[in-house]
Design a protein around this motif. Structure first.
Motif, PDB file in Angstrom:
ATOM      1  N   MET A 192       0.725  -1.352  -0.495  1.00  0.00           N
ATOM      2  CA  MET A 192       0.366   0.427  -0.025  1.00  0.00           C
ATOM      3  C   MET A 192       0.794   1.531  -0.273  1.00  0.00           C
ATOM      4  N   THR A 193       0.217   2.187  -0.754  1.00  0.00           N
ATOM      5  CA  THR A 193       1.427   3.304  -1.080  1.00  0.00           C
ATOM      6  C   THR A 193       0.732   4.054   0.218  1.00  0.00           C
ATOM      7  N   ALA A 194       1.998   4.720   0.671  1.00  0.00           N
ATOM      8  CA  ALA A 194       1.132   5.631   1.872  1.00  0.00           C
ATOM      9  C   ALA A 194       1.186   7.709   1.395  1.00  0.00           C
ATOM     10  N   ALA A 195       0.332   7.469   2.315  1.00  0.00           N
ATOM     11  CA  ALA A 195      -0.716   8.551   1.924  1.00  0.00           C
ATOM     12  C   ALA A 195       0.793   9.997   1.625  1.00  0.00           C
ATOM     13  N   LEU A 196       1.319   9.849   2.806  1.00  0.00           N
ATOM     14  CA  LEU A 196       2.911  10.748   2.686  1.00  0.00           C
ATOM     15  C   LEU A 196       3.751   9.890   3.458  1.00  0.00           C
ATOM     16  N   THR A 197       4.826  10.546   2.529  1.00  0.00           N
ATOM     17  CA  THR A 197       6.181   9.971   3.351  1.00  0.00           C
ATOM     18  C   THR A 197       7.558  11.229   3.649  1.00  0.00           C
ATOM     19  N   VAL A 198       7.886  11.123   4.876  1.00  0.00           N
ATOM     20  CA  VAL A 198       9.237  11.940   4.561  1.00  0.00           C
ATOM     21  C   VAL A 198      10.263  11.461   4.481  1.00  0.00           C
ATOM     22  N   ASP A 199      11.659  11.928   3.840  1.00  0.00           N
ATOM     23  CA  ASP A 199      12.563  10.673   3.500  1.00  0.00           C
ATOM     24  C   ASP A 199      13.634  10.791   4.056  1.00  0.00           C
ATOM     25  N   ASN A 200      14.993  10.950   5.060  1.00  0.00           N
ATOM     26  CA  ASN A 200      15.950  11.936   5.005  1.00  0.00           C
ATOM     27  C   ASN A 200      15.855  13.577   4.913  1.00  0.00           C
ATOM     28  N   LEU A 201      14.558  13.829   5.626  1.00  0.00           N
ATOM     29  CA  LEU A 201      14.596  15.464   5.468  1.00  0.00           C
ATOM     30  C   LEU A 201      15.645  16.310   5.813  1.00  0.00           C
ATOM     31  N   ARG A 202      15.788  17.511   5.421  1.00  0.00           N
ATOM     32  CA  ARG A 202      17.010  18.334   6.580  1.00  0.00           C
ATOM     33  C   ARG A 202      16.169  19.208   5.713  1.00  0.00           C
ATOM     34  N   ILE A 203      16.347  20.190   6.549  1.00  0.00           N
ATOM     35  CA  ILE A 203      16.086  21.646   6.626  1.00  0.00           C
ATOM     36  C   ILE A 203      16.855  22.259   7.250  1.00  0.00           C
ATOM     37  N   ALA A 204      17.187  23.990   6.403  1.00  0.00           N
ATOM     38  CA  ALA A 204      18.012  25.387   7.007  1.00  0.00           C
ATOM     39  C   ALA A 204      17.640  26.275   7.013  1.00  0.00           C
ATOM     40  N   ILE A 205      17.296  26.652   8.091  1.00  0.00           N
ATOM     41  CA  ILE A 205      17.028  28.314   8.182  1.00  0.00           C
ATOM     42  C   ILE A 205      18.257  29.389   8.260  1.00  0.00           C
ATOM     43  N   GLY A 206      18.726  29.898   6.918  1.00  0.00           N
ATOM     44  CA  GLY A 206      20.206  30.398   7.152  1.00  0.00           C
ATOM     45  C   GLY A 206      21.436  29.418   7.027  1.00  0.00           C
ATOM     46  N   ASP A 207      22.168  29.391   8.069  1.00  0.00           N
ATOM     47  CA  ASP A 207      23.075  28.055   8.193  1.00  0.00           C
ATOM     48  C   ASP A 207      22.665  27.519   9.540  1.00  0.00           C
ATOM     49  N   THR A 208      21.799  27.280   9.766  1.00  0.00           N
ATOM     50  CA  THR A 208      20.870  26.787  10.540  1.00  0.00           C
ATOM     51  C   THR A 208      19.851  25.561  10.245  1.00  0.00           C
ATOM     52  N   ILE A 209      20.685  24.335  10.910  1.00  0.00           N
ATOM     53  CA  ILE A 209      19.892  23.400  10.626  1.00  0.00           C
ATOM     54  C   ILE A 209      18.625  23.258  11.937  1.00  0.00           C
ATOM     55  N   VAL A 210      17.803  22.774  10.949  1.00  0.00           N
ATOM     56  CA  VAL A 210      16.617  23.108  12.157  1.00  0.00           C
ATOM     57  C   VAL A 210      15.632  22.083  11.444  1.00  0.00           C
ATOM     58  N   LEU A 211      15.355  20.932  10.485  1.00  0.00           N
ATOM     59  CA  LEU A 211      15.868  19.640  10.632  1.00  0.00           C
ATOM     60  C   LEU A 211      16.510  18.695  10.508  1.00  0.00           C
ATOM     61  N   ARG A 212      16.847  17.684  10.656  1.00  0.00           N
ATOM     62  CA  ARG A 212      18.392  16.934  10.946  1.00  0.00           C
ATOM     63  C   ARG A 212      17.993  15.507  10.137  1.00  0.00           C
ATOM     64  N   GLY A 213      17.596  14.856   8.392  1.00  0.00           N
ATOM     65  CA  GLY A 213      17.239  13.859   8.467  1.00  0.00           C
ATOM     66  C   GLY A 213      16.135  13.239   9.045  1.00  0.00           C
ATOM     67  N   ALA A 214      15.199  13.739   9.552  1.00  0.00           N
ATOM     68  CA  ALA A 214      13.720  13.286   9.820  1.00  0.00           C
ATOM     69  C   ALA A 214      13.404  12.416   8.562  1.00  0.00           C
ATOM     70  N   SER A 215      12.522  11.437   9.114  1.00  0.00           N
ATOM     71  CA  SER A 215      11.720  10.008   8.055  1.00  0.00           C
ATOM     72  C   SER A 215      10.601   9.937   8.811  1.00  0.00           C
ATOM     73  N   LEU A 216       9.376  10.064   8.074  1.00  0.00           N
ATOM     74  CA  LEU A 216       8.079   9.424   8.208  1.00  0.00           C
ATOM     75  C   LEU A 216       7.064   9.010   7.831  1.00  0.00           C
ATOM     76  N   GLU A 217       6.102   8.069   7.513  1.00  0.00           N
ATOM     77  CA  GLU A 217       5.051   8.172   6.997  1.00  0.00           C
ATOM     78  C   GLU A 217       4.121   7.500   7.180  1.00  0.00           C
ATOM     79  N   VAL A 218       2.641   8.223   7.161  1.00  0.00           N
ATOM     80  CA  VAL A 218       1.189   8.142   7.476  1.00  0.00           C
ATOM     81  C   VAL A 218       0.997   7.045   6.412  1.00  0.00           C
ATOM     82  N   GLN A 219       0.599   6.291   6.445  1.00  0.00           N
ATOM     83  CA  GLN A 219      -0.963   5.724   5.984  1.00  0.00           C
ATOM     84  C   GLN A 219      -2.209   6.195   5.305  1.00  0.00           C
ATOM     85  N   PRO A 220      -2.497   5.264   4.323  1.00  0.00           N
ATOM     86  CA  PRO A 220      -3.402   5.795   3.991  1.00  0.00           C
ATOM     87  C   PRO A 220      -4.692   5.831   5.833  1.00  0.00           C
TER      88      PRO A 220
END
Length: 291
Positions: free
Chosen positions: A1-29
């Protein structure tokens, strides 16, 4: 079953500051997954990245966000905008400021329905009244004619929930929708979200700092701190047998109605210092690692 939402190894920065460090999760239908953590953990940043609503000074460094198997980050702006509000919806955090104060409630719901469902103005207002009835607002025609400041905070949150489910979305991201509400209204809102989720078959990513809310509504949960996923699993299992010291500390700091005399223990500062040290070390390793 394909997940409704897949977040895989997400890294987000604001300027030079990392605020998400490789976050992963799945939300199933059809699943409600809780995303829990203290203020500043990166919960809302993850949700807004999925919605394409990051602040202008934030950037996605790496990772993947997929909706029903389609990579949202590779879609054109037009493709992504067509999904938002119709198949991916948001219940925002603050009902006091999320509605346009100079537009009547009916005009705001009607605009959403006309845009995504191509309804006439009259048909949109009729559907808007039906939506307010679904969220247990009395005299819906009268409420449609009011401005947001003329209705209570709880009613404003019901309006926002009605708008989120208006187009039968596959995925709803609920960003701390009970934070500004008192306990009685909070319970009503949780019951309402659950009822509408079942009716529409939507998956829900429920972002909150409240473990009590997670226990009530979420089948599974992910624990986030400093932009890192520390623990995840079925809610009942995580709450009964937490594996990570941070999860155990959060539970010890949470008031329980069945243990009113129990002394609450704040999260130990030494544990927080260690978690932040680990996060910064991972940042350094990622920067220092050769390409």
């Amino acid at each position: 079953m394909t997940a409704a939402l897949t977040v895989d190894n997400l890294r987000i920065a604001i300027g030079d500051t990392i605020v998400l460090r490789g976050a992963s999760l799945e939300v199933q239908p059809g699943e409600v997954r809780g995303l829990v953590g203290e203020s500043g953990a990166g919960k809302s940043m993850l949700g807004r990245a999925a919605l394409g609503l990051l602040p202008s000074n934030a950037s996605i460094v790496s990772g993947r966000i997929a909706f029903e198997g389609r990579d949202l980050l590779k879609m054109s702006e037009g493709e992504r905008r067509s999904e938002l509000g119709r198949r991916i919806a948001l219940i925002p955090q603050d009902p006091m400021t999320s509605l346009n104060p100079v537009k009547r409630v009916g005009a705001q719901i009607g605009r959403l329905l006309r845009h995504h469902l191509d309804l006439s103005k009259r048909a949109a207002l009729e559907r808007a009244a039906e939506l307010l009835t679904e969220v247990a607002i009395r005299e819906p025609e009268r409420v449609l004619s009011l401005y947001p400041h003329e209705i209570s905070g709880g009613m404003r949150q019901r309006v926002l929930i009605a708008m989120a489910f208006a187009c039968n979305p596959s995925l709803v991201i609920a960003d701390e929708p009970t934070t500004a509400l008192d306990v009685t209204v909070q319970r009503q809102v949780l019951q309402l979200v659950e009822r509408l989720r079942q009716r529409h078959g939507s998956a829900v990513l429920f972002i909150t700092h409240d473990l009590g809310v997670v226990a009530k509504i979420c089948r599974s949960m992910t624990v986030l701190h400093a932009g890192r996923v520390l623990e995840e699993g079925e809610t009942a299992e995580v709450l009964a047998h937490p594996r990570h010291a941070y999860t155990r500390a959060l539970l010890a700091a949470t008031p329980r109605a069945d243990r009113p005399a129990e002394t609450l223990r704040p999260v130990p500062p030494a544990l927080i210092d260690q978690l932040w040290s680990d996060a910064r070390r991972l940042d350094w390793l990622d920067v220092a690692r050769p390409a």
